[in-house]
Every structure is written in structure tokens, then in C-alpha cells.
Write a protein that holds these residues in place. Structure first.
Motif, mmCIF file in Angstrom:
data_model
loop_
_atom_site.group_PDB
_atom_site.id
_atom_site.type_symbol
_atom_site.label_atom_id
_atom_site.label_comp_id
_atom_site.label_asym_id
_atom_site.label_seq_id
_atom_site.Cartn_x
_atom_site.Cartn_y
_atom_site.Cartn_z
ATOM 1 N N GLN A 51 10.513 3.699 7.796
ATOM 2 C CA GLN A 51 11.492 2.647 8.071
ATOM 3 C C GLN A 51 12.055 2.721 9.488
ATOM 4 O O GLN A 51 12.288 1.713 10.126
ATOM 5 N N GLN A 106 22.323 4.629 5.074
ATOM 6 C CA GLN A 106 21.133 4.539 5.923
ATOM 7 C C GLN A 106 21.271 5.349 7.213
ATOM 8 O O GLN A 106 20.480 5.198 8.142
ATOM 9 N N ASN A 131 18.025 7.106 8.489
ATOM 10 C CA ASN A 131 17.013 6.181 8.999
ATOM 11 C C ASN A 131 17.422 5.576 10.337
ATOM 12 O O ASN A 131 16.593 5.414 11.233
#
Length: 124
Positions: free
Chosen positions: A2, A20, A23
Motif C-alpha cells: 500500500q 494507517q 503505511n
């Protein structure tokens, strides 16, 4: 991976939830590796879904879709529990934290019902 999206799209800014963080940070590192300027990251708090437990997610079936009919959105918002209501009020309205906090004693004192702040676009 990702995080590679940040490289492929040559992102300047990326917005994501606090879940997140890894990421988003990995995207910055990959950008450095590929000679790009690392993106700016903006993270937002996670908002629990209608179940009051898991994060709001369409795939979990506990979300309020922005393209849903207004009556359906209203019904879903009215179904959230009274404790979660304050978090929604803080994150989804233009009220300051102090204004939201000022509503709590009125509710707990009985001069305000949970329905009233849930149904108002701006509480009096």
C-alpha cells in the motif's frame, strides 16, 4: 504494498486514519528511496461505527455513507449510543471541544435529552 501508492502517485500530501500510521510512514520512506520529496501526512482520529465498537467501515456494515438518502443518514445518526454521540459531535460538527463539553452537564442534569443534541445541527 500500500505504501508504494505514494511513490506511484508522487503524492505531496496523504490523509489517513491513525490506524494507517505505519503505511503512511512507509510511503514517506519509499519516496525518499526513489528520490522523491517525502509527502506530508495528515492523520485523523478513528471514529467508531454505528456499532460503537469497531471503526466505521462500509465493509463492516456500520458506516454512514455520504451518498445515502438524508432520511437514512439521519436514522443511522439517531441510532448511535449516547456515549458515542459526544465523539460524533466533536468530530462531525463545527463545535469546539469546549462547546461540546458544555452540553454534557445539561444532559446529565436532565435538562437536555440525548435526542436533542443528536437532532440539532447546532445545539443551542
Amino acid at each position: 504494498m500500500q505504501a508504494y501508492d505514494s511513490v506511484a502517485l508522487e503524492c505531496d500530501v496523504e490523509l489517513g486514519g491513525t490506524d494507517q500510521r505505519f503505511n503512511l510512514g512507509a510511503g514517506r520512506e519509499l519516496q525518499r528511496h526513489y528520490g522523491q520529496k517525502p509527502q506530508i501526512i495528515l492523520m485523523t482520529p478513528i471514529l467508531e461505527g454505528l456499532d460503537g465498537v469497531q471503526k466505521m467501515s462500509k465493509s463492516l456494515g456500520n458506516a454512514i455513507g455520504i451518498n445515502e438518502p438524508p432520511a437514512e443518514m439521519y436514522g443511522k445518526l439517531m441510532s448511535i449510543n449516547d456515549e458515542l454521540m459526544w465523539k460524533y459531535y466533536l468530530f462531525l460538527t463545527d463545535l469546539r471541544g469546549s462547546e461540546v463539553e458544555a452540553l454534557k452537564p445539561r444532559l446529565l442534569g436532565g435538562s437536555y435529552t440525548p435526542w436533542r443534541p443528536k437532532s440539532a445541527s447546532r445545539a443551542p
